[in-house]
Structure formats: structure tokens, C-alpha cells
Write a protein that holds these residues in place. Sequence first.
Motif, PDB file in Angstrom:
ATOM      1  N   ILE A 294      64.679  21.206  29.031  1.00  0.00           N
ATOM      2  CA  ILE A 294      65.536  20.201  29.667  1.00  0.00           C
ATOM      3  C   ILE A 294      65.281  20.156  31.169  1.00  0.00           C
ATOM      4  O   ILE A 294      65.146  19.080  31.763  1.00  0.00           O
ATOM      5  N   LEU A 295      65.197  21.337  31.790  1.00  0.00           N
ATOM      6  CA  LEU A 295      64.951  21.416  33.234  1.00  0.00           C
ATOM      7  C   LEU A 295      63.608  20.792  33.592  1.00  0.00           C
ATOM      8  O   LEU A 295      63.501  20.004  34.543  1.00  0.00           O
ATOM      9  N   LEU A 296      62.582  21.107  32.820  1.00  0.00           N
ATOM     10  CA  LEU A 296      61.239  20.606  33.089  1.00  0.00           C
ATOM     11  C   LEU A 296      61.183  19.085  32.970  1.00  0.00           C
ATOM     12  O   LEU A 296      60.674  18.392  33.868  1.00  0.00           O
ATOM     13  N   LEU A 297      61.708  18.546  31.883  1.00  0.00           N
ATOM     14  CA  LEU A 297      61.646  17.103  31.664  1.00  0.00           C
ATOM     15  C   LEU A 297      62.523  16.340  32.662  1.00  0.00           C
ATOM     16  O   LEU A 297      62.164  15.252  33.104  1.00  0.00           O
ATOM     17  N   SER A 298      63.652  16.925  33.026  1.00  0.00           N
ATOM     18  CA  SER A 298      64.527  16.287  34.014  1.00  0.00           C
ATOM     19  C   SER A 298      63.855  16.251  35.378  1.00  0.00           C
ATOM     20  O   SER A 298      63.955  15.258  36.114  1.00  0.00           O
ATOM     21  N   PHE A 299      63.170  17.338  35.719  1.00  0.00           N
ATOM     22  CA  PHE A 299      62.431  17.380  36.979  1.00  0.00           C
ATOM     23  C   PHE A 299      61.327  16.334  36.988  1.00  0.00           C
ATOM     24  O   PHE A 299      61.162  15.584  37.960  1.00  0.00           O
ATOM     25  N   VAL A 300      60.583  16.255  35.890  1.00  0.00           N
ATOM     26  CA  VAL A 300      59.485  15.294  35.784  1.00  0.00           C
ATOM     27  C   VAL A 300      60.005  13.865  35.927  1.00  0.00           C
ATOM     28  O   VAL A 300      59.471  13.057  36.687  1.00  0.00           O
ATOM     29  N   GLN A 301      61.080  13.544  35.199  1.00  0.00           N
ATOM     30  CA  GLN A 301      61.631  12.187  35.273  1.00  0.00           C
ATOM     31  C   GLN A 301      62.198  11.887  36.655  1.00  0.00           C
ATOM     32  O   GLN A 301      61.919  10.837  37.236  1.00  0.00           O
TER      33      GLN A 301
ATOM     34  N   SER B 171      68.277  15.147  36.441  1.00  0.00           N
ATOM     35  CA  SER B 171      67.448  14.012  36.837  1.00  0.00           C
ATOM     36  C   SER B 171      68.047  13.310  38.046  1.00  0.00           C
ATOM     37  O   SER B 171      67.324  12.877  38.958  1.00  0.00           O
ATOM     38  N   PHE B 172      69.368  13.209  38.092  1.00  0.00           N
ATOM     39  CA  PHE B 172      70.066  12.605  39.227  1.00  0.00           C
ATOM     40  C   PHE B 172      69.720  13.336  40.524  1.00  0.00           C
ATOM     41  O   PHE B 172      69.363  12.710  41.530  1.00  0.00           O
ATOM     42  N   VAL B 173      69.793  14.653  40.499  1.00  0.00           N
ATOM     43  CA  VAL B 173      69.528  15.454  41.705  1.00  0.00           C
ATOM     44  C   VAL B 173      68.079  15.299  42.149  1.00  0.00           C
ATOM     45  O   VAL B 173      67.790  15.035  43.326  1.00  0.00           O
ATOM     46  N   PHE B 174      67.148  15.459  41.213  1.00  0.00           N
ATOM     47  CA  PHE B 174      65.726  15.384  41.564  1.00  0.00           C
ATOM     48  C   PHE B 174      65.338  13.981  42.038  1.00  0.00           C
ATOM     49  O   PHE B 174      64.542  13.828  42.967  1.00  0.00           O
ATOM     50  N   ALA B 175      65.893  12.954  41.401  1.00  0.00           N
ATOM     51  CA  ALA B 175      65.570  11.577  41.793  1.00  0.00           C
ATOM     52  C   ALA B 175      66.102  11.274  43.191  1.00  0.00           C
ATOM     53  O   ALA B 175      65.415  10.625  43.993  1.00  0.00           O
ATOM     54  N   TYR B 176      67.296  11.742  43.497  1.00  0.00           N
ATOM     55  CA  TYR B 176      67.867  11.501  44.823  1.00  0.00           C
ATOM     56  C   TYR B 176      66.986  12.126  45.904  1.00  0.00           C
ATOM     57  O   TYR B 176      66.697  11.497  46.932  1.00  0.00           O
ATOM     58  N   LEU B 177      66.542  13.353  45.668  1.00  0.00           N
ATOM     59  CA  LEU B 177      65.665  14.022  46.632  1.00  0.00           C
ATOM     60  C   LEU B 177      64.336  13.287  46.765  1.00  0.00           C
ATOM     61  O   LEU B 177      63.801  13.142  47.873  1.00  0.00           O
TER      62      LEU B 177
ATOM     63  N   SER C 226      72.655  18.562  25.950  1.00  0.00           N
ATOM     64  CA  SER C 226      71.304  18.360  26.473  1.00  0.00           C
ATOM     65  C   SER C 226      71.203  17.058  27.249  1.00  0.00           C
ATOM     66  O   SER C 226      70.591  17.000  28.315  1.00  0.00           O
ATOM     67  N   LEU C 227      71.822  16.006  26.714  1.00  0.00           N
ATOM     68  CA  LEU C 227      71.765  14.710  27.391  1.00  0.00           C
ATOM     69  C   LEU C 227      72.489  14.757  28.732  1.00  0.00           C
ATOM     70  O   LEU C 227      71.996  14.235  29.736  1.00  0.00           O
ATOM     71  N   SER C 228      73.655  15.384  28.757  1.00  0.00           N
ATOM     72  CA  SER C 228      74.436  15.455  29.992  1.00  0.00           C
ATOM     73  C   SER C 228      73.727  16.298  31.046  1.00  0.00           C
ATOM     74  O   SER C 228      73.662  15.920  32.229  1.00  0.00           O
ATOM     75  N   LEU C 229      73.182  17.433  30.636  1.00  0.00           N
ATOM     76  CA  LEU C 229      72.467  18.301  31.576  1.00  0.00           C
ATOM     77  C   LEU C 229      71.216  17.606  32.087  1.00  0.00           C
ATOM     78  O   LEU C 229      70.909  17.644  33.290  1.00  0.00           O
ATOM     79  N   GLY C 230      70.484  16.942  31.201  1.00  0.00           N
ATOM     80  CA  GLY C 230      69.282  16.218  31.607  1.00  0.00           C
ATOM     81  C   GLY C 230      69.597  15.114  32.600  1.00  0.00           C
ATOM     82  O   GLY C 230      68.890  14.942  33.600  1.00  0.00           O
TER      83      GLY C 230
END
Length: 270
Positions: free
Chosen positions: A6-13, A231-237, A223-227
Motif C-alpha cells: 500500500i505504501l509503495l503504490l501510494s507513493f508511486v501514484q 497518496s494525498f500526502v505524496f501528491a501534495y509534496l 487499504s483504500l483509506s490508507l492508500g
Amino acid sequence: MDTLQILLLSFVQGITEFLPISSSGHLILTPLLFGYELQSLAFDVAVHLGALGAVMLYFRRELVTMTLAVFGSLRTRSIADPNARLGWMIVIATLPLVVLGLPLKLVLEFLRDDPTLAAWVIAATSIGFGLLLWWGDARGKRTRDEFSIDWRDAVVIGLMQAIAIIPGTSRSGITITAGLLLGLTRKAASRFSFLLAIPTILMAGGIETLDLMKASEPIDWFSLSLGAALSFVFAYLAIHYFLKFIERVSMLPFVIYRVLLGILILVLLW
């Protein structure tokens, strides 16, 4: 899905949604590279909605100003206000996706069912549209801001966005490329691309959510909520630092990355 996946895919997205390197392509390639099964469509929707929240928060002031200006223009029947004009150009640029989105969505679904073919397509589009980004950055005059965009520019950018449904193209990459070729500065092209992402992701996410509601498979809400949150945090940065440095670093690092990624995929497939 385990937490690391989940962490990896959220970071990628989160990172790739707003960088000109293709989020959909990376979401297909990442599980292939790390030996995971391809994540569910529900998870893809969740991380896209997380990225949507990030861009809406980042541009919250611009969104309020544009929305008020657009409604004001309906009352006065004038788009003399630059913010009203920009808002309407975003609406116009979204229309090609409304018309072409469904048939192109079928292409994406077909490629999701054939990861090997998808990898070939991603390799070709990463290299081809990466070189087009380099050409646009090198040849563009970079003299206009986003408020100078007219309806012709908006249609061109919108048509380019529509084909970005094909993995590896990159929605942000192709719309920034179009903006550069139309004479926008790097920052103006990027800002318009990011603002255009809001109705685009909202519309695509809404359609996919309706499809998911019709499905009978169980949904892993944790999983959906965590993802979505990650993704919100990584996208904002990604948005913040991309806009901060883009005028100084140019598009060349992203072009080099795309070409090398495409070559690596071709080597692995060969």
C-alpha cells in the motif's frame, strides 16, 4: 494488500500523478517489478482520489476565486475577468475527455488484462512522449501565462489530455507539452495542467466508483483509506516542489527518466 505494498503504490501514484512521467504506467509496472498481483481497480480509484484532494487543497484559493468568477460571468455574460476566463478554459479543455474518454477507457481496461502488452505500450509511450516533451520544452517560446489561454488552446490541450488514458503517456506530461508548444511558461503550463486534473480525476473517479458499486466483490476499506491518505500526502509534496523548481531545472530530467525507463522495459521484455 500488505502495508508495504500500500505504501509503495501510494507513493508511486502520489508522486507520478503530477510529474510528467505517467501515473497509470507506473501503477501497472510497479506490481510487475516487485512481484505483486496487479492491484484492484478500487485501489487505483482510491489513490487517484487522494491525489485529487491534494491538488484541490493546494489550489484552494484559486479554485474559490475561479468558481466565484465563473458564476459571476454567467450573470454578467462577460469573461473579462481573467479568473472567469481561466475557469471557462478549464471547462472547455475537459470536454474532449467527455467525448473520447469512454472508447479510450476500453483501451486501458484491455491493457490491464494483458500486463505484457501493457509493458510494451508503456515503453513506447514513455520514450515517444518523453521526446515530445523535450521538443516542446526546447522549442516553446515560454512567454505566456495561464490567463492568456484561449478556447483554441484549451481544445488542443484537452485533446492531448484525452489520449493520456493510454498508459505511459502521462496526463500531466502531455498537457504540459501542449502548453509549452503553445508558448506558455513551464510554470503556467504546469499550473493549468494541475488545475485541469481536478475535473478530470473527479469525473474519472466518479465513473469508476459507479462501476465498483455495481460489482459484488468485497472491498478492503482499510487499504483504500490508507492508500488515499498516503497518496494525498505524496501528491501534495510533489505539486509543491515541482512548481517551486520547474522554472530552474527544465523538463530535461523527466525526459531522461522517461527514455531510460522505456529502454529498461524494452531490455527486460526482450
